[in-house]
Design a protein around this motif. Sequence first.
Motif, short mmCIF file in Angstrom:
data_model
loop_
_atom_site.label_atom_id
_atom_site.label_comp_id
_atom_site.label_asym_id
_atom_site.label_seq_id
_atom_site.Cartn_x
_atom_site.Cartn_y
_atom_site.Cartn_z
N GLN A 1 6.65 4.23 3.92
CA GLN A 1 6.45 2.93 4.58
C GLN A 1 7.58 2.64 5.55
O GLN A 1 7.35 2.18 6.67
N ASP B 1 -0.29 3.02 3.69
CA ASP B 1 0.36 3.74 2.60
C ASP B 1 -0.21 3.38 1.25
O ASP B 1 -0.41 4.24 0.39
N LYS B 2 -0.50 2.09 1.03
CA LYS B 2 -0.87 1.63 -0.31
C LYS B 2 -2.37 1.45 -0.49
O LYS B 2 -2.89 1.63 -1.61
N TYR B 3 -3.09 1.09 0.55
CA TYR B 3 -4.52 0.81 0.45
C TYR B 3 -5.30 1.64 1.46
O TYR B 3 -6.31 1.19 2.00
#
Length: 256
Positions: free
Chosen positions: A180, A205-207
């Motif tokens: 990130q 990065d996360k979703y």
Amino acid sequence: MFDALRDAGFDIETRNHAEAILAGDFPGAVSGLIDALAAFRLTAAEIIGSGGGQAASTMRLRDALYRDGWPKHEFVTRTIVDGVQREAISHEIDHVKRARAGTLALEIEWNNKDPFFDRDLENFQRLHAQSAISLGIIVTRGAALQAAMPDLVEGVLRAEGIGDAAELEAWGMKERTSRQRRMIDGALRLGADFPRAFARSFVADKYGQATTHWEKLATRVARGVGNPCPLLLVGLPLSAVVAELPAMARGPDLFS
């Protein structure tokens, strides 16, 4: 049965006569499930602070299902030959609802790696073939919610007046991945301001596309993964995101 959810923006798909089975054999269970889904709310700030299956928002939905009689359950299948156990396979399911007509199995995939869909659908297939369940249900992020993730996250930072990494940490978010950070630095060098750079990098990065969301689920079901188990697929809607939760629905601090 699910028109009210569709009208509220939920993605709903049924396979292998699932809607007829639910209407005929499980009307009470469906009513409770619809109520729990319709009441589900989360804030955009929770999208930043939440984790995977233990996210505060997800736990509110889980708690509503637990209260309605959908406990976690582990199915165990054993192969015994001449009195000797040769094999034992277990399948832990997030939520199970038992009724006189049969058993419903439900998995919530808020934010896992997308191969978890294969695991869930294949487990449903095996359990259905063994008459252990009548139908499988998967709940995940809907298409509109997935598409809006970057704008939702960016909106939180702008509303909170967060303009750099130090202000983000002071707000409460101290844990960011090295990926990130690299993505944010690259976006800043290209001219994006911090809220936009953070939102795009954080969501990617996360979703990102390799996580559990409606498109990934629908693609697998279209390929026949899980057949011939009857399936109900639910995508949580963008309309579930609210500015503030009712006081009774608030959980612990996002970053505690």
